[in-house]
Scaffold this motif. Structure first.
Motif, PDB file in Angstrom:
ATOM      1  N   ARG A 103     -54.639  39.141 -20.003  1.00 14.61           N
ATOM      2  CA  ARG A 103     -53.316  38.731 -19.506  1.00 14.61           C
ATOM      3  C   ARG A 103     -52.371  39.936 -19.413  1.00 14.61           C
ATOM      4  NH1 ARG A 103     -53.396  33.928 -23.218  1.00 14.61           N
ATOM      5  NH2 ARG A 103     -51.912  35.140 -24.415  1.00 14.61           N
ATOM      6  N   ASP A 117     -53.453  42.126 -16.444  1.00 21.52           N
ATOM      7  CA  ASP A 117     -53.037  41.495 -15.184  1.00 21.52           C
ATOM      8  C   ASP A 117     -51.545  41.702 -14.937  1.00 21.52           C
ATOM      9  OD1 ASP A 117     -55.600  40.625 -14.641  1.00 21.52           O
ATOM     10  OD2 ASP A 117     -55.246  38.575 -15.371  1.00 21.52           O
ATOM     11  N   ALA A 118     -50.738  41.537 -15.985  1.00 17.74           N
ATOM     12  CA  ALA A 118     -49.290  41.723 -15.844  1.00 17.74           C
ATOM     13  C   ALA A 118     -48.966  43.167 -15.494  1.00 17.74           C
ATOM     14  CB  ALA A 118     -48.581  41.310 -17.132  1.00 17.74           C
ATOM     15  N   ARG A 173     -49.649  44.094 -11.838  1.00 19.70           N
ATOM     16  CA  ARG A 173     -48.716  43.538 -10.853  1.00 19.70           C
ATOM     17  C   ARG A 173     -47.566  44.494 -10.564  1.00 19.70           C
ATOM     18  NH1 ARG A 173     -48.069  38.857 -14.027  1.00 19.70           N
ATOM     19  NH2 ARG A 173     -50.125  37.979 -14.144  1.00 19.70           N
TER      20      ARG A 173
END
Length: 50
Positions: A22, A25-26, A29
């Motif tokens: 997680r 992924d953050a 971005r």
């Protein structure tokens, strides 16, 4: 970008992996970050961050 995630005592490796994915992924971005490599460490009881 490289970083380390320190496990909370008692946390399972599966939970830590979920958190790691997680966070990666953050980070990915963000348009200024093209790659992220995170490692997982066991808690050593030493606070070396602020």
């Amino acid at each position: 970008m490289e970083g380390l995630i320190e496990l909370t005592p008692g946390m399972t490796l599966a939970d830590a992996d979920d958190i790691k994915f997680r966070v990666e992924d953050a980070l990915l971005r963000d348009p200024h970050i093209s790659d992220a490599a995170l490692g997982i460490l066991e808690d050593d009881g030493v606070k070396n961050w602020k």
